[in-house]
Design a protein around this motif. Structure first.
Motif, PDB file in Angstrom:
ATOM      1  N   GLU A 124      -7.521   1.271  -2.782  1.00 11.71           N
ATOM      2  CA  GLU A 124      -8.383   1.202  -1.599  1.00 11.71           C
ATOM      3  C   GLU A 124      -8.634   2.602  -1.071  1.00 11.71           C
ATOM      4  N   LEU A 179     -11.928  -8.004   2.112  1.00 10.99           N
ATOM      5  CA  LEU A 179     -11.596  -6.979   1.137  1.00 10.99           C
ATOM      6  C   LEU A 179     -10.588  -7.492   0.110  1.00 10.99           C
ATOM      7  N   ARG A 191       0.841  -1.196   0.000  1.00 12.00           N
ATOM      8  CA  ARG A 191       0.000   0.000   0.000  1.00 12.00           C
ATOM      9  C   ARG A 191       0.872   1.240   0.000  1.00 12.00           C
ATOM     10  N   THR A 198     -15.962   2.354   2.526  1.00 11.47           N
ATOM     11  CA  THR A 198     -14.697   1.791   2.069  1.00 11.47           C
ATOM     12  C   THR A 198     -14.935   1.090   0.743  1.00 11.47           C
ATOM     13  N   VAL A 239     -12.633  -1.152  -2.394  1.00 17.54           N
ATOM     14  CA  VAL A 239     -11.401  -1.717  -2.936  1.00 17.54           C
ATOM     15  C   VAL A 239     -11.670  -2.097  -4.381  1.00 17.54           C
TER      16      VAL A 239
END
Length: 330
Positions: A110, A328, A26, A139, A141
């Motif tokens: 994300e 996720l 990330r 949220t 993704v």
């Protein structure tokens, strides 16, 4: 003759190869704060939002283009301002995640949004209007397989401890018995008079995740109702004396542990959202701010809808609880 500085092109340092050829899980930005204007029922409402945006980074790219995160967030927010009847954080997160993934040429993006917003509701007895602040989470993704979304809410309430209440009730029974009351009279007294116990202010959080092909509409208002109803009583910022009495009595007639609140949330989702896909995800968390201890207490449960339904039906301990990150990740 040198060209003007405005015509000199700078090298794309982010696109260069890194010294160590290693992909990163990330890369992104946190703490992005925005005020979002939403047109609702003919008037504008303001939502304060905090955003986080991440992408994965391949082993051949030195860095992500950080300015593109800010550009994408601004563009997406501008698109939802006009003509929107209700703010849906998960839809905004999805829009940003899909655009960020395209602009950063990433495999995975994300985005998480936490937005504070007001709701007006009447106090339980006087009916006086009070403004309550809640947190709405979204949220998303985005991958090559599609986009997974999470909608979540956080609300505060009040809990009354069942254990201490039983201890106080036991002492009351003994004193009433010593004073000449028989067992039937004692139980009638305790039925009519709520027994004292210590209280906590509870912080409940509930998330529901929709897989890529989900077409079930999960409304934030429904999730808020489930969270508030899971505790011993709702709380109100502004109350008259009659409201205070009603809230306190309701809480003491519905004593609940932190664990009870989580189980009630999961049960509420199962009952009020029966059309959720078995592959959907649910996460419930309750934190109680203790009054007779210096520590707080927390309980959580998370898993696929299929896992939760199976355990509720059978009562058998589930061997696996799917986590939010696992879900996720697809």
């Amino acid at each position: 003759m040198q060209p003007p500085s405005s015509l000199v092109t700078s090298p794309d340092v982010q696109a260069q190869r890194p010294t160590v050829h290693l992909s990163l899980s990330r890369v992104g930005v946190t703490g992005v704060e925005k005020v979002i204007r939403i047109s609702r029922d003919g008037h504008e409402e303001l939502y304060w939002a905090r955003l986080e945006c991440f992408v994965d980074l391949g082993p051949s790219q030195k860095g992500a283009h950080m300015s593109r995160f800010e550009e994408t967030v601004n563009d997406a927010i501008s698109e939802v301002i006009l003509g929107t009847s209700a703010f849906r954080a998960e839809e905004l997160a999805q829009r940003i995640a899909e655009q960020v993934r395209d602009r950063q040429d990433a495999r995975r993006a994300e985005v998480t949004i936490a937005a504070r917003y007001p709701e007006h509701k009447p106090a339980p007895v006087s009916g006086i209007q009070t403004q309550e602040l809640y947190t709405l989470f979204g949220t998303a993704v985005a991958t090559t397989a599609g986009t997974r979304r999470l909608i979540g809410v956080a609300a505060q309430g009040m809990t009354a401890c069942p254990c201490a209440q039983e201890l106080v009730a036991g002492a009351a029974r003994a004193r009433l018995g010593d004073d000449g009351f028989d067992d039937d009279q004692i139980e009638r007294i305790l039925e009519h008079v709520p027994v004292a116990t210590h209280n906590q202010r509870g912080l409940g959080t509930l998330h529901v995740g929709c897989p890529e092909d989900c077409d079930v509409d999960v409304d934030a208002a429904t999730l808020l109702s489930i969270v508030e109803d899971s505790m011993s009583s709702e709380i109100y910022e502004l109350m008259k004396r009659s409201d205070e009495a009603a809230v306190v009595e309701k809480a003491h007639r519905r004593p609940r542990f932190v664990e009870d609140c989580v189980r009630e949330m999961i049960s509420g989702v199962a009952q009020r959202l029966p059309d959720l896909d078995p592959s959907a995800f649910v996460s419930a968390r309750q934190e109680n701010l203790e009054t007779i201890h210096q520590h707080n207490v927390v309980a959580e449960r998370f898993g696929l809808v299929s896992e939760l339904r199976r355990e509720i039906a059978s009562g058998a301990h589930a061997e696996h609880h799917t986590s939010m990150q696992d879900w996720l990740a697809g």
